[in-house]
Design a protein around this motif. Structure first.
Motif, PDB file in Angstrom:
ATOM      1  N   GLU A   1       0.995  -1.174  -0.043  1.00 13.44           N
ATOM      2  CA  GLU A   1      -0.041   0.037  -0.050  1.00 13.44           C
ATOM      3  C   GLU A   1       0.744   1.136   0.173  1.00 13.44           C
ATOM      4  OE1 GLU A   1       1.277  -1.689   3.423  1.00 13.44           O
ATOM      5  OE2 GLU A   1      -0.235  -2.470   2.139  1.00 13.44           O
TER       6      GLU A   1
ATOM      7  N   THR B   1       1.430   6.015  -4.239  1.00 13.04           N
ATOM      8  CA  THR B   1       0.536   5.963  -5.238  1.00 13.04           C
ATOM      9  C   THR B   1       1.077   7.189  -6.124  1.00 13.04           C
ATOM     10  OG1 THR B   1      -0.937   7.159  -4.000  1.00 13.04           O
ATOM     11  CG2 THR B   1      -1.166   5.077  -4.157  1.00 13.04           C
TER      12      THR B   1
ATOM     13  N   ASP C   1      -3.494   9.406  -7.212  1.00 14.89           N
ATOM     14  CA  ASP C   1      -4.426   8.502  -7.471  1.00 14.89           C
ATOM     15  C   ASP C   1      -4.223   7.072  -6.675  1.00 14.89           C
ATOM     16  OD1 ASP C   1      -6.306   6.719  -8.838  1.00 14.89           O
ATOM     17  OD2 ASP C   1      -5.367   6.615 -10.721  1.00 14.89           O
ATOM     18  N   GLU C   2      -5.283   7.350  -5.727  1.00 18.37           N
ATOM     19  CA  GLU C   2      -5.158   6.184  -4.718  1.00 18.37           C
ATOM     20  C   GLU C   2      -5.921   4.989  -5.243  1.00 18.37           C
ATOM     21  OE1 GLU C   2      -4.108   6.510  -0.926  1.00 18.37           O
ATOM     22  OE2 GLU C   2      -2.928   7.568  -2.652  1.00 18.37           O
ATOM     23  N   GLY C   3      -6.565   4.967  -6.369  1.00 17.84           N
ATOM     24  CA  GLY C   3      -7.133   3.873  -6.666  1.00 17.84           C
ATOM     25  C   GLY C   3      -6.036   2.619  -7.048  1.00 17.84           C
ATOM     26  N   LEU C   4      -4.982   2.970  -7.140  1.00 14.30           N
ATOM     27  CA  LEU C   4      -3.746   1.993  -7.365  1.00 14.30           C
ATOM     28  C   LEU C   4      -3.279   1.235  -6.192  1.00 14.30           C
ATOM     29  CD1 LEU C   4      -2.050   3.678 -10.275  1.00 14.30           C
ATOM     30  CD2 LEU C   4      -3.933   2.047 -10.440  1.00 14.30           C
ATOM     31  N   ASN C   5      -3.908   1.497  -5.080  1.00 13.49           N
ATOM     32  CA  ASN C   5      -3.716   0.797  -3.898  1.00 13.49           C
ATOM     33  C   ASN C   5      -4.226  -0.519  -3.889  1.00 13.49           C
ATOM     34  OD1 ASN C   5      -2.329   2.375  -1.452  1.00 13.49           O
ATOM     35  ND2 ASN C   5      -3.893   3.974  -1.831  1.00 13.49           N
TER      36      ASN C   5
ATOM     37  N   ALA D   1      -7.874  -1.214  -4.157  1.00 13.88           N
ATOM     38  CA  ALA D   1      -8.008  -0.470  -4.878  1.00 13.88           C
ATOM     39  C   ALA D   1      -8.779   0.952  -4.338  1.00 13.88           C
ATOM     40  CB  ALA D   1      -9.250  -0.768  -5.976  1.00 13.88           C
ATOM     41  N   SER D   2      -8.320   1.273  -2.993  1.00 14.41           N
ATOM     42  CA  SER D   2      -8.550   2.365  -2.326  1.00 14.41           C
ATOM     43  C   SER D   2      -7.774   2.984  -1.193  1.00 14.41           C
ATOM     44  CB  SER D   2     -10.337   2.465  -1.891  1.00 14.41           C
ATOM     45  OG  SER D   2     -10.161   2.228  -0.629  1.00 14.41           O
TER      46      SER D   2
ATOM     47  N   ILE E   1      -7.677   8.376 -16.680  1.00  8.13           N
ATOM     48  CA  ILE E   1      -7.945   8.161 -15.214  1.00  8.13           C
ATOM     49  C   ILE E   1      -9.525   7.701 -14.906  1.00  8.13           C
ATOM     50  CG2 ILE E   1      -7.831   8.802 -12.676  1.00  8.13           C
ATOM     51  CD1 ILE E   1      -5.662  10.660 -13.446  1.00  8.13           C
TER      52      ILE E   1
ATOM     53  N   SER F   1     -10.613   3.277  -7.190  1.00  5.73           N
ATOM     54  CA  SER F   1     -10.734   3.242  -8.562  1.00  5.73           C
ATOM     55  C   SER F   1     -12.453   3.169  -8.767  1.00  5.73           C
ATOM     56  CB  SER F   1     -10.204   1.821  -8.962  1.00  5.73           C
ATOM     57  OG  SER F   1     -10.675   1.252  -9.957  1.00  5.73           O
TER      58      SER F   1
END
Length: 365
Positions: free
Chosen positions: A39, A42, A63-67, A70-71, A306, A341
């Motif tokens: 985690e 990002t 862009d925290e969707g790539l954690n 996905a959040s 994105i 995401s």
């Protein structure tokens, strides 16, 4: 490249490209306790085409969707579950609108800890499916996150579980604060002029503000702070209402409705902290409707590639409004937190892009 840190007599190697690069300012004492899925760290993406289209030259997207999961919730739950492991906690419980539940279930599974999840019955399918996949014990609730949190707390009192609801323990905010460290580091230790943050529980906003104070104390940054802008949905905007009315705390928002499940929080526990931070930073609070959010999110998708969550999309709509109104200026360096995401919100996005039924598809060939 790997980063090594030593605590006591134990040494642990962790990837430098994770939030645990900041382990010395996080509460976990024993590196062996850390539950990590990679985690943090990002990307900070410069939205050039989108920024130009709205008249702002320096728009950046964190862009925290790539954690993992996905959040951005992965950050707080990684730190929290790591501390649970260090303290010998065997069972946790959480009430969640969705993404925190998925992250809690994932990190509990990684740590060998039992997780009890309480989530609204109409939670996005992705959140329900991931919790079940990770082996959590899921209870669907006919109500909102406030009802889920209450049921989780009741279970903790009755069964002796450890409660990890928002701001009911100190560790999730510690994980979330790493967003502030990363923003500073990725921008060469010069904070942006404004940060737009989708505010449900608001823990990330509180955590980033804490990080800025810590970094100033360490001598890494100066005393300047970004304008902190809390973004909510017009269907559930308790913080916005309190801000506009000059109040110190929010009132419970009746009949909360929004497709942004993470913003459907009728009264954040940390509302007074959020309001203090926004005012201290000379920021503001903005509410946007769901259609406005999805339209702005679609523009970002077309121009930048994105796929934002609806909560993040609301921030783009808020940015456009604040630029039009003159609160934000074209030359300012602006960071938008996309907290998840869009892939986790396909039901919500299907309202903006409904798929043609079979007869329509046949007609179109």
């Amino acid at each position: 490249t790997r980063w090594y840190f030593v605590t006591g007599v134990q040494t642990c190697a962790l990837p430098i490209s994770s939030m645990w690069r900041y382990a010395p300012v996080l509460p976990v004492a024993n590196p062996a306790s850390i539950a990590t899925l990679g985690e943090g760290w990002t990307p900070m993406i410069r939205a050039r085409r989108y920024g130009e289209s709205v008249g702002a030259a320096n728009v950046w997207v964190k862009d925290e969707g790539l954690n993992p999961t996905a959040s951005f919730k992965a950050r707080g739950l990684s730190c929290c579950i790591s501390m649970c492991r260090e303290l010998g906690v065997r069972t946790v419980a959480i009430g969640s609108a969705g993404n925190a539940a998925g992250a809690a279930a994932a990190y509990a599974a990684a740590a060998g800890i039992e997780a009890h999840i309480f989530m609204p019955r109409d939670v996005p399918l992705a959140n329900y499916s991931e919790c079940e996949t990770f082996g959590a014990r899921v209870t669907l609730v006919d109500g909102l996150i406030s009802d889920c949190g209450r049921m989780a707390a009741e279970g903790c009192r009755r069964e002796g579980w450890f409660e990890i609801n928002t701001l009911k323990e100190p560790y999730r905010v510690e994980g979330k604060k790493t967003m502030g460290y990363e923003i500073a580091e990725q921008m060469q230790w010069r904070l942006p002029d404004a940060i737009l943050y989708p505010t449900g529980g608001g823990v990330g906003l509180i955590g980033m503000w804490k990080a800025f104070d810590e970094m100033e104390a360490l001598g890494w940054i100066g005393s300047g702070r970004p304008k902190m802008i809390a973004v909510q949905s017009s269907g559930c905007a308790p913080v916005v209402k309190a801000f506009q009315e000059g109040k110190e705390q929010a009132e419970f928002w009746q009949n909360a409705r929004t497709i942004s499940s993470g913003l459907r929080v009728p009264k954040p526990l940390g509302d007074f902290l959020i309001l203090r931070i926004v005012r201290a930073s000379r920021g503001t609070c903005v509410a946007v409707d769901d259609r406005e959010a999805l339209e702005a999110g679609a523009r970002v998708g077309r121009m930048e590639g994105i796929f934002p969550c609806p909560e993040g999309a609301a921030c783009f709509a808020a940015l456009e409004r604040l630029l039009r109104e003159g609160f934000l200026h074209p030359e300012e360096r602006i960071v938008i937190l996309n907290t998840g995401s869009g892939l986790k919100y396909l039901e919500a996005w299907s309202r903006r892009f409904p798929r043609a039924d079979s007869s329509e598809a046949d007609r179109l060939g």
